[in-house]
Design a protein around this motif. Structure first.
Motif, PDB file in Angstrom:
ATOM      1  N   UNK A 215       0.869  -1.175   0.000  1.00 50.29           N
ATOM      2  CA  UNK A 215       0.000   0.000   0.000  1.00 50.29           C
ATOM      3  C   UNK A 215       0.907   1.227   0.000  1.00 50.29           C
ATOM      4  N   UNK A 216       0.915   1.951  -1.105  1.00 52.58           N
ATOM      5  CA  UNK A 216       1.841   3.072  -1.288  1.00 52.58           C
ATOM      6  C   UNK A 216       1.092   4.376  -1.021  1.00 52.58           C
ATOM      7  N   UNK A 217       1.627   5.192  -0.128  1.00 54.01           N
ATOM      8  CA  UNK A 217       1.070   6.514   0.185  1.00 54.01           C
ATOM      9  C   UNK A 217       2.094   7.562  -0.220  1.00 54.01           C
ATOM     10  N   UNK A 218       1.702   8.448  -1.121  1.00 53.97           N
ATOM     11  CA  UNK A 218       2.592   9.481  -1.642  1.00 53.97           C
ATOM     12  C   UNK A 218       2.228  10.812  -0.998  1.00 53.97           C
ATOM     13  N   UNK A 219       3.190  11.429  -0.324  1.00 52.47           N
ATOM     14  CA  UNK A 219       3.025  12.776   0.237  1.00 52.47           C
ATOM     15  C   UNK A 219       3.679  13.750  -0.743  1.00 52.47           C
ATOM     16  N   UNK A 220       2.875  14.428  -1.543  1.00 46.82           N
ATOM     17  CA  UNK A 220       3.398  15.228  -2.651  1.00 46.82           C
ATOM     18  C   UNK A 220       4.286  16.376  -2.192  1.00 46.82           C
ATOM     19  N   UNK A 221       3.828  17.128  -1.197  1.00 46.70           N
ATOM     20  CA  UNK A 221       4.563  18.318  -0.748  1.00 46.70           C
ATOM     21  C   UNK A 221       4.853  18.182   0.744  1.00 46.70           C
ATOM     22  N   UNK A 222       5.919  17.500   1.074  1.00 49.71           N
ATOM     23  CA  UNK A 222       6.221  17.178   2.470  1.00 49.71           C
ATOM     24  C   UNK A 222       6.415  18.436   3.313  1.00 49.71           C
ATOM     25  N   UNK A 223       7.109  19.447   2.773  1.00 49.53           N
ATOM     26  CA  UNK A 223       7.408  20.649   3.560  1.00 49.53           C
ATOM     27  C   UNK A 223       6.150  21.382   4.010  1.00 49.53           C
ATOM     28  N   UNK A 224       5.066  21.265   3.245  1.00 48.41           N
ATOM     29  CA  UNK A 224       3.840  21.998   3.572  1.00 48.41           C
ATOM     30  C   UNK A 224       2.980  21.294   4.615  1.00 48.41           C
ATOM     31  N   UNK A 225       3.298  20.048   4.954  1.00 49.91           N
ATOM     32  CA  UNK A 225       2.492  19.316   5.933  1.00 49.91           C
ATOM     33  C   UNK A 225       2.754  19.838   7.343  1.00 49.91           C
ATOM     34  N   UNK A 226       1.717  19.766   8.163  1.00 54.68           N
ATOM     35  CA  UNK A 226       1.870  20.077   9.583  1.00 54.68           C
ATOM     36  C   UNK A 226       2.728  18.992  10.229  1.00 54.68           C
ATOM     37  N   UNK A 227       3.871  19.347  10.814  1.00 49.99           N
ATOM     38  CA  UNK A 227       4.753  18.307  11.378  1.00 49.99           C
ATOM     39  C   UNK A 227       4.058  17.416  12.406  1.00 49.99           C
ATOM     40  N   UNK A 228       3.191  18.015  13.212  1.00 53.75           N
ATOM     41  CA  UNK A 228       2.516  17.222  14.244  1.00 53.75           C
ATOM     42  C   UNK A 228       1.580  16.198  13.616  1.00 53.75           C
ATOM     43  N   UNK A 229       0.879  16.598  12.570  1.00 49.05           N
ATOM     44  CA  UNK A 229      -0.025  15.664  11.883  1.00 49.05           C
ATOM     45  C   UNK A 229       0.768  14.515  11.275  1.00 49.05           C
ATOM     46  N   UNK A 230       1.886  14.839  10.658  1.00 50.45           N
ATOM     47  CA  UNK A 230       2.719  13.812  10.025  1.00 50.45           C
ATOM     48  C   UNK A 230       3.293  12.859  11.069  1.00 50.45           C
ATOM     49  N   UNK A 231       3.739  13.393  12.190  1.00 49.68           N
ATOM     50  CA  UNK A 231       4.305  12.544  13.240  1.00 49.68           C
ATOM     51  C   UNK A 231       3.267  11.573  13.785  1.00 49.68           C
ATOM     52  N   UNK A 232       2.070  12.067  14.075  1.00 51.58           N
ATOM     53  CA  UNK A 232       1.020  11.193  14.610  1.00 51.58           C
ATOM     54  C   UNK A 232       0.628  10.116  13.605  1.00 51.58           C
ATOM     55  N   UNK A 233       0.573  10.484  12.334  1.00 57.98           N
ATOM     56  CA  UNK A 233       0.197   9.496  11.316  1.00 57.98           C
ATOM     57  C   UNK A 233       1.248   8.392  11.217  1.00 57.98           C
ATOM     58  N   UNK A 234       2.524   8.759  11.266  1.00 60.49           N
ATOM     59  CA  UNK A 234       3.586   7.753  11.187  1.00 60.49           C
ATOM     60  C   UNK A 234       3.556   6.849  12.410  1.00 60.49           C
ATOM     61  N   UNK A 235       3.334   7.423  13.576  1.00 59.22           N
ATOM     62  CA  UNK A 235       3.265   6.609  14.795  1.00 59.22           C
ATOM     63  C   UNK A 235       2.124   5.600  14.723  1.00 59.22           C
ATOM     64  N   UNK A 236       0.979   6.027  14.217  1.00 54.83           N
ATOM     65  CA  UNK A 236      -0.159   5.110  14.097  1.00 54.83           C
ATOM     66  C   UNK A 236       0.138   4.018  13.071  1.00 54.83           C
ATOM     67  N   UNK A 237       0.706   4.403  11.925  1.00 56.40           N
ATOM     68  CA  UNK A 237       0.994   3.419  10.875  1.00 56.40           C
ATOM     69  C   UNK A 237       2.013   2.376  11.331  1.00 56.40           C
ATOM     70  N   UNK A 238       2.964   2.787  12.177  1.00 56.38           N
ATOM     71  CA  UNK A 238       3.985   1.830  12.635  1.00 56.38           C
ATOM     72  C   UNK A 238       3.376   0.715  13.476  1.00 56.38           C
ATOM     73  N   UNK A 239       2.234   0.988  14.106  1.00 52.61           N
ATOM     74  CA  UNK A 239       1.570  -0.057  14.907  1.00 52.61           C
ATOM     75  C   UNK A 239       0.886  -1.102  14.039  1.00 52.61           C
ATOM     76  N   UNK A 240       0.609  -0.759  12.796  1.00 51.56           N
ATOM     77  CA  UNK A 240      -0.110  -1.682  11.904  1.00 51.56           C
ATOM     78  C   UNK A 240       0.781  -2.237  10.798  1.00 51.56           C
TER      79      UNK A 240
END
Length: 717
Positions: A215-240
């Motif tokens: 399952x490939x998820x592409x983040x087109x513009x990484x610099x524009x993402x909210x760092x906190x949102x990105x961190x929480x999403x990665x933490x959740x994905x690592x559990x699955x």
């Protein structure tokens, strides 16, 4: 079609029987086009060239991105296959998510094309489960989760605290917004696809890959993402990650260190990151120029000023090759729309046929061309008379001139590349490091008359034998495929010079020994005891011997080779404006291109507020220069009055002046008591006009005085 009613209501107007006729693209092009007799032909030629630009640039984009896209495909395949075997745990921990950091550069407008191609290739050859997300649609974690799930599962996703979507979720069967739901969906999908059926002759490794595609998820513009949102999403994905084979692709515009700045170590340690570097935008632009601009196969050309505008916008604004091509297409459209003689801007055979079909009006336009007038001045009086009066003879001459113009372009670009090859590696790059810089010089003036060219020739005369031979061999490779008599003759002479260079090895040793003897002998005389007069005499003899020293065979041959190159430059690299009928192919309106591509909104707004008649086309708004009619819109009146004030504007004085102007517009008697009086309606209109000026950035509130506003534009009293 008017209504008057005190109460609110709904009024229905039946449409008229006559329907407006919609215009197609060709009609829009022809409308207002100068030289309407050839407008259809010009539209067809413009459309063909437009399609060619689009097709060629898409092919170039695919070729330039092929290597980086193939690397990304190989990365996702490798991660997917390794996940099914023991080498997955040896390469990374079980909780790590394979991540590709794709550094694309700051040319953000070009990124969409790259990600679109990447998504298509991934779906075709790796996995059907590919989703792309952007920062503007993922302001919060729930939005990011929702977008990912909806685009992967193709269904409605319900968020618990999202009240806006209650009606939609009631109408459709919704899924809870969690990665657990995505895991269940993925398991059901892979179970269905792995149901028993026809046996396929695939290896065990490929079979595992087909059973559990990533399952490939592409983040087109990484610099524009909210760092906190990105961190929480990665933490959740690592559990699955054990249940869901996730793979991330980060689109990075600036630097790979951005990932470290956005993600703390506790989060970045959950990613197994591999770096991928795309081709730089300047290299991409060089390839586009090489294939579209610096080629005789593409008949449409840009003159030096237009070329400089497009390159300046590229270098100083966006680094976008996509926008550069849009600028080229704009120049193409403007050229064919505004230049009736652009009917000759096509391939040679078609251009010769179009010359024979030119009418008297087009032939008169040819006679008025600046380059054709210069050509006529060089002819004899009898020939000038025939060119002026005889249309048939003029067509024959034009056909000959069109052939010469095509021949000029056929010889110009190979010699330009040869000169760039010789000078691009010289110290301080006197003629530029990129070929576009040399091309701009050649478009504007005789390059051989510039100081930079003379400096480049002096540096070339200092090259060693091996370096010069390599450069001349590259020039021979450039001239080899060109089918032109003059270029073939030049290639023969260049090959003869290369053959002479190869024969210098044996002769060079003998000449070097003789030169060494004649230089050393006077030095030995200096070692003897002598007086001041004898010393001066000896030094003068040494100086004369050096001046009269005979050139070595290599130096003689090197000078001969550079003189040959100089003759080619003077023969084939004069500026295009020196060629007759160059206006047919070259677009020269740099101001139009700059106005469309490098807009100045503040200037346009000021022009509209100062001269509303030209925008609204209302005769009652006509006024003398520098004045605004009292019947103009409120914002125009307020803008004109604010120009008469200083840096700080008293709102009450401004309001009174506005009320006086509006009263005159309403036809109130100046002697009456109500003239210039501020009532509620005028007050409301004034407040609205001031608010609009503040929104446009002409004024702002100030803390210096509560009843004043400050001007933000120049030209204050």
């Amino acid at each position: 079609m008017s209504t008057s009613s005190v109460s609110k209501g709904c009024f229905v107007f039946k449409p008229s029987a006559k329907k407006k006729k919609t215009l197609d693209l060709e009609s829009y092009f022809i409308h207002g086009c100068e030289g309407a007799e050839s407008s259809k032909t010009r539209y067809r030629l413009c459309q063909d060239l437009w399609d060619k630009i689009k097709t060629d640039t898409e092919l170039l984009q695919d070729e330039l991105n092929r290597q980086i896209l193939d690397s990304l495909l190989e990365f996702t395949k490798k991660c997917s296959l390794s996940r099914q075997h023991s080498d997955w745990t040896s390469r990374m921990r079980a909780s790590e998510i394979p991540t590709a950091a794709l550094v694309l550069g700051v040319n953000v407008p070009d990124h969409d094309v790259t990600f679109h191609s990447l998504s298509d290739l991934l779906r075709q050859s790796v996995t059907p489960h590919v989703v792309s997300v952007q920062a503007k649609e993922c302001a919060a974690l729930k939005h990011l989760m929702k977008k990912v799930l909806e685009r992967l599962m193709d269904t409605v996703v319900a968020v618990d605290d999202d009240e806006e979507e209650t009606e939609q979720t009631q109408l459709h069967k919704s899924v809870h917004c969690s990665l657990g739901a995505l895991c269940d969906w993925y398991t059901s999908k892979t179970t269905k696809s792995n149901s028993p059926g026809k046996k396929r002759s695939t290896s065990v490794r490929e079979e595992h890959h087909q059973q559990q595609p990533p399952v490939v998820i592409i983040f087109k513009d990484l610099e524009a993402f909210n760092p906190r949102v990105l961190q929480d999403f990665i933490l959740i994905c690592s559990r699955y990650i054990e249940r869901l084979p996730l793979t991330f692709i980060f689109g990075v515009a600036t630097s790979p260190s951005t990932i470290q700045h956005m993600l703390p170590h506790s989060v970045s340690s959950l990613l197994c990151i591999e770096l991928f570097q795309s081709l730089s935008c300047t290299q991409h632009l060089a390839t586009v120029l090489d294939k579209l601009i610096l080629t005789p196969q593409f008949p449409f050309k840009l003159n030096g000023k237009v070329m400089q505008v497009l390159i300046s916008i590229f270098l100083y604004h966006d680094f976008s090759v996509r926008n550069f091509i849009k600028g080229l297409q704009l120049a193409l459209l403007e050229h064919f729309h505004s230049q009736p003689l652009s009917v000759l801007c096509c391939r040679k055979k078609e251009a010769l046929l179009n010359v024979a079909q030119l009418g008297h009006g087009d032939l008169e336009r040819i006679r008025q061309l600046r380059t054709f007038k210069r050509y006529m001045e060089k002819q004899e009086m009898e020939e000038q008379s025939k060119l002026t009066t005889d249309d048939t003879h003029l067509k024959e001459v034009c056909q000959k001139l069109i052939k010469e113009l095509r021949r000029y372009h056929k010889n110009y670009y190979p010699i330009l590349r040869c000169l760039h090859t010789l000078t691009s590696s010289l110290p301080r790059y006197p003629l530029g490091k990129q070929i576009r810089e040399l091309h701009l010089i050649c478009l504007e003036k005789n390059v051989w008359e510039t100081e930079d060219y003379q400096c480049a020739m002096k540096l070339l005369r200092m090259l060693a034998k091996d370096e010069l031979i390599v450069l001349l061999q590259r020039c021979a490779e450039i001239l080899q495929p060109v089918k032109s008599k003059k270029i073939k003759n030049a290639l023969v002479q260049l090959e003869e010079l290369l053959a002479k260079f190869k024969q210098l090895d044996t002769a060079a040793a003998e000449v070097a020994s003789s030169v060494e003897d004649c230089v050393i002998s006077p030095v030995k005389d200096l070692q003897k005891k002598t007086d001041l007069f004898q010393l001066q005499k000896t030094l003068l003899e040494m100086n004369e011997s050096r001046r009269s020293k005979k050139l070595s065979p290599f130096e003689t041959l090197r000078n001969e080779a550079l003189e040959f190159v100089d003759s080619l430059v003077k023969s084939h690299l004069p500026p295009p404006e020196s060629q007759t009928l160059s206006e047919v192919c070259y677009y020269s309106s740099s101001g139009t291109v700059r106005r469309h591509l490098n807009a100045t909104p503040r200037t346009s707004i000021q022009a509209a507020l100062s001269s509303p008649f030209y925008y609204l086309q209302n005769d009652s708004l006509k006024a003398e220069d520098g004045t605004v009619s009292n019947a103009a819109p409120d914002i125009c009146i307020a803008y004109k009055l604010h120009l008469e004030c200083g840096r700080l504007i008293n709102l009450y004085d401004w309001l009174e002046a506005y009320a006086t102007v509006v009263s005159a517009a309403e036809g109130i008697d100046p002697d009456s008591d109500s003239y210039g009086k501020v009532d509620e309606v005028k007050h409301a209109r004034f407040i609205r006009a001031v608010s609009e000026l503040e929104f446009l950035g002409f004024i702002k509130s100030t803390k210096q005085k509560t009843d004043h506003v400050a001007r933000l534009t120049w030209g204050g009293c």
